[in-house]
Enzyme design. Structure first.
Site, short mmCIF file in Angstrom:
data_model
loop_
_atom_site.label_atom_id
_atom_site.label_comp_id
_atom_site.label_asym_id
_atom_site.label_seq_id
_atom_site.Cartn_x
_atom_site.Cartn_y
_atom_site.Cartn_z
CD GLU A 52 -2.18 -1.12 3.04
OE1 GLU A 52 -2.36 0.00 3.56
OE2 GLU A 52 -2.43 -2.18 3.62
CG ASP A 150 -6.12 6.28 4.38
OD1 ASP A 150 -7.10 6.39 5.16
OD2 ASP A 150 -5.06 5.73 4.70
CD GLU A 155 -3.60 3.52 1.77
OE1 GLU A 155 -3.76 4.43 2.61
OE2 GLU A 155 -3.45 2.33 2.08
CB SER A 157 -4.63 -0.95 -1.33
OG SER A 157 -4.59 -0.09 -0.23
CG ASN A 213 -1.41 -5.53 3.74
OD1 ASN A 213 -1.77 -5.28 4.88
ND2 ASN A 213 -1.41 -4.60 2.78
NE ARG A 295 -5.20 -7.05 6.06
CZ ARG A 295 -5.23 -5.71 6.21
NH1 ARG A 295 -4.38 -4.97 5.52
NH2 ARG A 295 -6.10 -5.12 6.99
#
Lengths: 564, 63
Positions: A52, A150, A155, A157, A213, A295
């Site tokens: 991200e 965000d 942002e 992702s 992540n 996660r």
């Protein structure tokens, strides 16, 4: 040196639950032999992962504009661009209506009318003729990514990928998405430019993130995970730091440090991401089968421009996670991880040693060497000998070797080294101090996404910075999702069946044919389901009449893929 | 382990560094020349109003 602790007494997976490794068929070999009591969601460097980026956003020609407004402009400009080219995005409007219809961003206006943030919340916006102006705050893109506002940053992702090289490619695709949005705004007559930066601080006490992540097995004890990760996350900046002019959260102490983010971390482990930031973040929101997976949300990294650094960062981390899951990770304990994080960052000569609980003093490179040696033994022991894993191990070793003998030779690979060399060279040439505004300008401009202004972009253009894939590969990833995860079904459905999409998120697709009739809700709790293979034939005829039924049938089958 | 793009294996093998010999005086010189020409370019690319620009680059908090 042996790094294999005794197997814990407890059973790794509670009775009745399917182990994570069986959900990761295709990544974890069917004949994998795991240590007793251990489970894993990855193999070698192969693991479900994604990056991200929160971009810095700046409009020098419109200094009064709020950051949320500018971010909204960026996200809407991208929606406008995609739809103007005949493509489709899935969007949610400002009010986040849970099942708000697909927003057709065509006709979007550059929101001069939205110059006052209050208008975003009070009432629907209208153009000069009284027609409604849609402002989307959250997009799902044809490549399966999310691009959204965000708080005060745009942002990106990235979609779920299964290895470090793909994670890098779809992260770079996000940089192209953001650049395209910024250019769309620049093309509009009279609209002040909105500039975007892939960095992590304004040097005025504010930091914003570049997160990673990784899917890990739920059965792993979180305290064990956190304890093993702390020294690694403290040290890995020597490879994947992005470099920063200025020391301290306001950058007031002159100097150069390895990491953008190090000075903004205050805790070892915690839930926060915006205050009292922890080195290990405990956010637990798997967007997948939560009985099987966790996660791991990593907030400690810098935003990397370098393809090599991005790839190696994900690859090293995936290998460390594999070691932690299978019980072969070095057991190291730093006396004060937060202090160590900053001490390592503040010494670009890499000589600073930090105290371990056992009394040893090691440098950041020493620490990384302990992890690399263990990783080499780990892949040997478990036969994780595929090329992608071997490539990461080899690059990891070579990088540490050069950090010890000739760090400047890494200026063609590592962001912090490249930036350190540029800024140092410029300082010497012009006799400047570290706190000269021109040095600060270079630090900022290194991360400027514009090809004609960005210093990283200049390095790539001159052939002074290595790339791992051709630009066409990154461009393809702007428009196409990864084929081997559920991002395929998400992105391709948005792209091909956009007018039937009522909502899309990481694990859910809501469909209604032409926005009417029954609502179909699909939950995809297995990240490796709804892949190109499982959705074969569904998207080929471009959403022709009759194809909606095939889409629904294929999504239903994929949803029932339990991967037991 | 599936890769999405054809030829990615050869790309990777080409691009991921092979072990390199220790730098010699010659390569160090080439390196310096490259840096010099890059610094020339930076002079022409750098925002001219650095002080004002850097001061104006103010962000709101993020994650």
């Amino acid at each position: 040196m042996t790094h294999v602790p005794a197997s814990p007494d407890r059973a790794a997976v509670p009775a009745g639950l399917a182990p994570a490794w069986r959900g990761q068929r295709g990544l974890v070999p069917d004949d994998a032999v795991l240590p007793a009591g251990r489970d894993t969601a990855g193999w070698g460097v192969h693991r479900v992962m994604g990056l991200e980026t929160e971009f810095g956003v700046h409009a020098p020609g419109n200094p009064g504009a709020g950051h949320t407004v500018l971010s909204t402009e960026v996200v809407n400009a991208y929606a406008d661009l995609v739809t103007a080219e005949g493509g489709s995005v899935a969007g949610t409007e400002w009010d986040y209506g849970e099942e708000s219809p697909l927003v057709d961003a065509r006709g979007w206006q550059l929101p001069r009318s939205a110059a006052h943030p209050s208008q975003l919340t009070d009432r629907p916006l209208t153009d000069d003729d009284g027609n409604p102006v849609h402002l989307v705050m959250n997009l799902v893109l044809p490549n399966g990514a999310r691009f959204y506002v965000d708080h005060a940053h745009p942002e990106y992702s990235a979609p779920e990928t299964t290895n470090p090289l793909d994670a890098m490619v779809w992260d770079q695709a996000g940089d192209r998405v953001a650049l395209a949005a910024s250019r769309r705004i620049a093309q509009a007559p009279g609209e002040p430019q909105v500039l975007l930066y892939k960095n992590n601080t304004d040097n005025k006490s504010v930091s914003y993130g570049a997160h990673e992540n990784y899917l890990v097995t739920r059965s792993l004890d979180f305290e064990e995970l956190a304890a093993r990760l702390l020294p690694f996350f403290t040290a890995r900046q020597v490879v994947c730091g992005a470099g920063r002019a200025g020391i301290g959260v306001t950058g007031r102490t002159p100097g150069f440090q390895i990491s953008q983010r190090a000075d903004f971390f205050e805790e070892q482990v915690g839930l926060e991401t915006t205050i009292r930031r922890p080195i290990v973040n405990t956010r637990d929101e798997p967007h997948a089968d939560q009985e099987r997976y966790r996660r791991l949300h990593v907030i400690i990294g810098d935003a990397n421009l370098s393809q090599y650094a991005t790839w190696l960062r994900c690859g090293m981390t995936a290998l460390v996670l594999s070691m932690i899951e299978l019980g072969t990770c070095p057991v190291l304990e730093l006396r004060d991880p937060v202090q160590a994080l900053q001490a390592i960052s503040h010494d670009p000569t890499l000589n600073t040693t930090i105290p371990l609980a056992d009394g040893r003093r090691l440098t950041g490179v020493d620490l990384m060497e302990l992890y690399r040696e263990a990783a080499a033994g780990h892949v040997e022991r478990f036969g994780m000998t595929d090329p992608a894993t071997r490539d990461v191990l080899a690059a990891w070793g070579e990088t540490l070797g050069l950090l010890r003998t000739d760090p400047a030779a890494l200026a063609d690979r590592l962001d912090w080294v490249a930036k350190y060399q540029l800024l140092s060279g410029y300082r010497q040439r012009h006799g400047l101090d570290w706190d000269d505004p021109r040095i600060g300008m270079m630090d900022l401009q290194y991360a400027d996404l514009r090809p004609d202004k960005g210093l990283h972009a200049a390095l790539v253009r001159r052939g002074s910075m290595r790339t791992l894939v051709p630009e066409e590969t990154v461009q393809r990833a702007v428009h196409t999702p990864p084929a081997d995860t559920r991002a395929w079904a998400r992105g391709r459905t948005v792209d091909v069946f956009g007018r039937h999409v009522v909502g899309a998120s990481w694990d859910t697709l809501l469909l209604r044919q032409d926005g009417q009739g029954p609502m179909y809700r699909f939950h995809q709790r297995e990240p490796l389901s709804a892949t190109a293979e499982q959705m074969a034939g569904v998207y080929d005829d471009g959403g022709a009449p009759g194809s909606f039924g095939r889409l629904v049938a294929a999504l239903s089958r994929a949803q029932q893929d339990r991967r037991a | 382990m599936s890769q999405q793009y054809s030829g990615s294996r050869s790309e990777r093998e080409e691009d991921v560094p092979a072990p390199e010999p220790a730098p010699t005086a010659g390569s160090a010189q080439a390196h310096t020349a490259d840096l010099d020409s890059l610094l020339d370019e930076i002079d022409s690319v750098l925002e001219t109003n650095a002080e004002e620009f850097v001061k104006g680059f103010v962000q709101k908090g993020g994650q």
